[in-house]
Design a protein around this motif. Structure first.
Motif, PDB file in Angstrom:
ATOM      1  N   MET A   1       0.845  -1.180   0.000  1.00 33.39           N
ATOM      2  CA  MET A   1       0.000   0.000   0.000  1.00 33.39           C
ATOM      3  C   MET A   1       0.884   1.234   0.000  1.00 33.39           C
ATOM      4  O   MET A   1       1.973   1.212   0.568  1.00 33.39           O
ATOM      5  CB  MET A   1      -0.906   0.011   1.225  1.00 33.39           C
ATOM      6  N   LYS A   2       0.400   2.276  -0.631  1.00 34.14           N
ATOM      7  CA  LYS A   2       1.154   3.520  -0.731  1.00 34.14           C
ATOM      8  C   LYS A   2       0.256   4.699  -0.363  1.00 34.14           C
ATOM      9  O   LYS A   2      -0.960   4.650  -0.517  1.00 34.14           O
ATOM     10  CB  LYS A   2       1.657   3.750  -2.158  1.00 34.14           C
ATOM     11  N   LEU A   3       0.901   5.762   0.112  1.00 36.15           N
ATOM     12  CA  LEU A   3       0.219   7.032   0.333  1.00 36.15           C
ATOM     13  C   LEU A   3       0.737   7.997  -0.722  1.00 36.15           C
ATOM     14  O   LEU A   3       1.928   8.295  -0.769  1.00 36.15           O
ATOM     15  CB  LEU A   3       0.503   7.578   1.729  1.00 36.15           C
ATOM     16  N   VAL A   4      -0.146   8.440  -1.597  1.00 38.92           N
ATOM     17  CA  VAL A   4       0.204   9.398  -2.644  1.00 38.92           C
ATOM     18  C   VAL A   4      -0.217  10.772  -2.147  1.00 38.92           C
ATOM     19  O   VAL A   4      -1.393  11.011  -1.872  1.00 38.92           O
ATOM     20  CB  VAL A   4      -0.501   9.056  -3.975  1.00 38.92           C
ATOM     21  N   THR A   5       0.765  11.662  -2.014  1.00 38.79           N
ATOM     22  CA  THR A   5       0.518  13.024  -1.547  1.00 38.79           C
ATOM     23  C   THR A   5       0.844  13.974  -2.682  1.00 38.79           C
ATOM     24  O   THR A   5       1.962  13.967  -3.196  1.00 38.79           O
ATOM     25  CB  THR A   5       1.399  13.362  -0.329  1.00 38.79           C
ATOM     26  N   ALA A   6      -0.134  14.771  -3.079  1.00 35.49           N
ATOM     27  CA  ALA A   6       0.057  15.725  -4.172  1.00 35.49           C
ATOM     28  C   ALA A   6      -0.143  17.139  -3.648  1.00 35.49           C
ATOM     29  O   ALA A   6      -1.108  17.405  -2.930  1.00 35.49           O
ATOM     30  CB  ALA A   6      -0.920  15.448  -5.306  1.00 35.49           C
ATOM     31  N   ILE A   7       0.772  18.026  -4.008  1.00 32.22           N
ATOM     32  CA  ILE A   7       0.650  19.453  -3.698  1.00 32.22           C
ATOM     33  C   ILE A   7       0.370  20.137  -5.019  1.00 32.22           C
ATOM     34  O   ILE A   7       1.198  20.085  -5.934  1.00 32.22           O
ATOM     35  CB  ILE A   7       1.948  20.016  -3.072  1.00 32.22           C
ATOM     36  N   VAL A   8      -0.808  20.764  -5.146  1.00 33.94           N
ATOM     37  CA  VAL A   8      -1.216  21.364  -6.423  1.00 33.94           C
ATOM     38  C   VAL A   8      -1.731  22.784  -6.201  1.00 33.94           C
ATOM     39  O   VAL A   8      -1.988  23.201  -5.074  1.00 33.94           O
ATOM     40  CB  VAL A   8      -2.315  20.515  -7.111  1.00 33.94           C
ATOM     41  N   LYS A   9      -1.894  23.494  -7.303  1.00 37.61           N
ATOM     42  CA  LYS A   9      -2.483  24.832  -7.232  1.00 37.61           C
ATOM     43  C   LYS A   9      -3.945  24.704  -6.807  1.00 37.61           C
ATOM     44  O   LYS A   9      -4.653  23.802  -7.263  1.00 37.61           O
ATOM     45  CB  LYS A   9      -2.388  25.519  -8.599  1.00 37.61           C
ATOM     46  N   PRO A  10      -4.402  25.595  -5.928  1.00 39.21           N
ATOM     47  CA  PRO A  10      -5.766  25.463  -5.389  1.00 39.21           C
ATOM     48  C   PRO A  10      -6.868  25.454  -6.449  1.00 39.21           C
ATOM     49  O   PRO A  10      -7.848  24.734  -6.304  1.00 39.21           O
ATOM     50  CB  PRO A  10      -5.917  26.687  -4.478  1.00 39.21           C
ATOM     51  N   PHE A  11      -6.698  26.208  -7.524  1.00 38.91           N
ATOM     52  CA  PHE A  11      -7.756  26.268  -8.534  1.00 38.91           C
ATOM     53  C   PHE A  11      -7.827  24.993  -9.372  1.00 38.91           C
ATOM     54  O   PHE A  11      -8.778  24.798 -10.127  1.00 38.91           O
ATOM     55  CB  PHE A  11      -7.621  27.510  -9.423  1.00 38.91           C
ATOM     56  N   ARG A  12      -6.864  24.079  -9.227  1.00 40.00           N
ATOM     57  CA  ARG A  12      -6.877  22.798  -9.939  1.00 40.00           C
ATOM     58  C   ARG A  12      -7.480  21.679  -9.082  1.00 40.00           C
ATOM     59  O   ARG A  12      -7.656  20.556  -9.549  1.00 40.00           O
ATOM     60  CB  ARG A  12      -5.468  22.396 -10.369  1.00 40.00           C
ATOM     61  N   LEU A  13      -7.814  21.978  -7.838  1.00 38.95           N
ATOM     62  CA  LEU A  13      -8.292  20.962  -6.901  1.00 38.95           C
ATOM     63  C   LEU A  13      -9.546  20.253  -7.399  1.00 38.95           C
ATOM     64  O   LEU A  13      -9.630  19.025  -7.365  1.00 38.95           O
ATOM     65  CB  LEU A  13      -8.541  21.582  -5.521  1.00 38.95           C
ATOM     66  N   ASP A  14     -10.535  20.987  -7.881  1.00 39.39           N
ATOM     67  CA  ASP A  14     -11.769  20.357  -8.354  1.00 39.39           C
ATOM     68  C   ASP A  14     -11.517  19.438  -9.540  1.00 39.39           C
ATOM     69  O   ASP A  14     -12.121  18.363  -9.643  1.00 39.39           O
ATOM     70  CB  ASP A  14     -12.816  21.410  -8.714  1.00 39.39           C
ATOM     71  N   ASP A  15     -10.621  19.843 -10.436  1.00 36.09           N
ATOM     72  CA  ASP A  15     -10.287  19.005 -11.590  1.00 36.09           C
ATOM     73  C   ASP A  15      -9.622  17.703 -11.144  1.00 36.09           C
ATOM     74  O   ASP A  15      -9.929  16.627 -11.660  1.00 36.09           O
ATOM     75  CB  ASP A  15      -9.361  19.755 -12.550  1.00 36.09           C
ATOM     76  N   VAL A  16      -8.710  17.801 -10.183  1.00 30.66           N
ATOM     77  CA  VAL A  16      -8.020  16.610  -9.675  1.00 30.66           C
ATOM     78  C   VAL A  16      -9.010  15.693  -8.975  1.00 30.66           C
ATOM     79  O   VAL A  16      -9.016  14.480  -9.189  1.00 30.66           O
ATOM     80  CB  VAL A  16      -6.858  17.005  -8.732  1.00 30.66           C
ATOM     81  N   ARG A  17      -9.867  16.259  -8.138  1.00 24.08           N
ATOM     82  CA  ARG A  17     -10.869  15.447  -7.427  1.00 24.08           C
ATOM     83  C   ARG A  17     -11.776  14.716  -8.405  1.00 24.08           C
ATOM     84  O   ARG A  17     -12.038  13.524  -8.267  1.00 24.08           O
ATOM     85  CB  ARG A  17     -11.710  16.321  -6.498  1.00 24.08           C
ATOM     86  N   SER A  18     -12.246  15.416  -9.421  1.00 24.16           N
ATOM     87  CA  SER A  18     -13.118  14.795 -10.424  1.00 24.16           C
ATOM     88  C   SER A  18     -12.406  13.677 -11.173  1.00 24.16           C
ATOM     89  O   SER A  18     -12.973  12.601 -11.394  1.00 24.16           O
ATOM     90  CB  SER A  18     -13.602  15.848 -11.423  1.00 24.16           C
ATOM     91  N   ASN A  95       5.492   4.631   1.511  1.00 20.36           N
ATOM     92  CA  ASN A  95       4.964   3.316   1.883  1.00 20.36           C
ATOM     93  C   ASN A  95       4.031   3.429   3.080  1.00 20.36           C
ATOM     94  O   ASN A  95       4.285   4.198   3.997  1.00 20.36           O
ATOM     95  CB  ASN A  95       6.106   2.359   2.239  1.00 20.36           C
ATOM     96  N   LEU A  96       2.972   2.637   3.060  1.00 18.52           N
ATOM     97  CA  LEU A  96       2.076   2.505   4.206  1.00 18.52           C
ATOM     98  C   LEU A  96       2.259   1.098   4.761  1.00 18.52           C
ATOM     99  O   LEU A  96       2.083   0.121   4.041  1.00 18.52           O
ATOM    100  CB  LEU A  96       0.612   2.693   3.792  1.00 18.52           C
ATOM    101  N   GLU A  97       2.611   1.012   6.018  1.00 16.03           N
ATOM    102  CA  GLU A  97       2.804  -0.307   6.617  1.00 16.03           C
ATOM    103  C   GLU A  97       1.476  -0.995   6.891  1.00 16.03           C
ATOM    104  O   GLU A  97       1.332  -2.180   6.659  1.00 16.03           O
ATOM    105  CB  GLU A  97       3.614  -0.184   7.900  1.00 16.03           C
ATOM    106  N   GLN A  98       0.511  -0.254   7.389  1.00 11.20           N
ATOM    107  CA  GLN A  98      -0.766  -0.851   7.736  1.00 11.20           C
ATOM    108  C   GLN A  98      -1.856   0.209   7.696  1.00 11.20           C
ATOM    109  O   GLN A  98      -1.598   1.377   7.961  1.00 11.20           O
ATOM    110  CB  GLN A  98      -0.703  -1.474   9.137  1.00 11.20           C
TER     111      GLN A  98
END
Length: 112
Positions: A1-18, A95-98
């Motif tokens: 399992m993995k934790l994906v962390t993305a730092i993006v421009k705030p006005f792109r947040l809705d596009d990424v979520r969709s 990485n996520l251990e559990q």
């Protein structure tokens, strides 16, 4: 399992979520954060005085995924967040251990 962390421009947040919803991601955590990278902030004029804005507003998206979906998720985030300009952001994979689902007691991939 993995934790994906993305730092993006705030006005792109809705596009990424969709886009993430379209590929079947059911949950994510979003935080409003501030920071800077190579763009180093910028200067602004306020009431005739110039001042430096060191930290720029960003959106932090965190998604826990199974190992076999990591590349798909990264590609989805890049395609939906990219503007081609400085400050588009970064993606970190850790990485996520559990993972535990508190309500049901499920663990591992079934808890995602």
């Amino acid at each position: 399992m993995k934790l994906v962390t993305a730092i993006v421009k705030p006005f792109r947040l809705d596009d990424v979520r969709s886009a993430l919803s379209e590929v079947g991601i059911q949950g994510m955590t979003v935080s409003e954060v501030k920071g800077f990278g190579r763009q180093r902030g910028h200067t602004e004029l306020y009431r005739g005085a110039e001042y430096v804005v060191d930290f720029l507003p960003k959106a932090k998206i965190e998604v826990a995924v199974a190992d076999d979906r990591v590349e798909e998720i990264i590609e989805t985030i890049v395609n939906s967040a990219k503007t081609g300009k400085v400050g588009d952001g970064k993606i970190f994979v850790t990485n996520l251990e559990q993972v535990f689902r508190i309500r049901t007691g499920e663990t591992g991939n079934s808890a995602l």
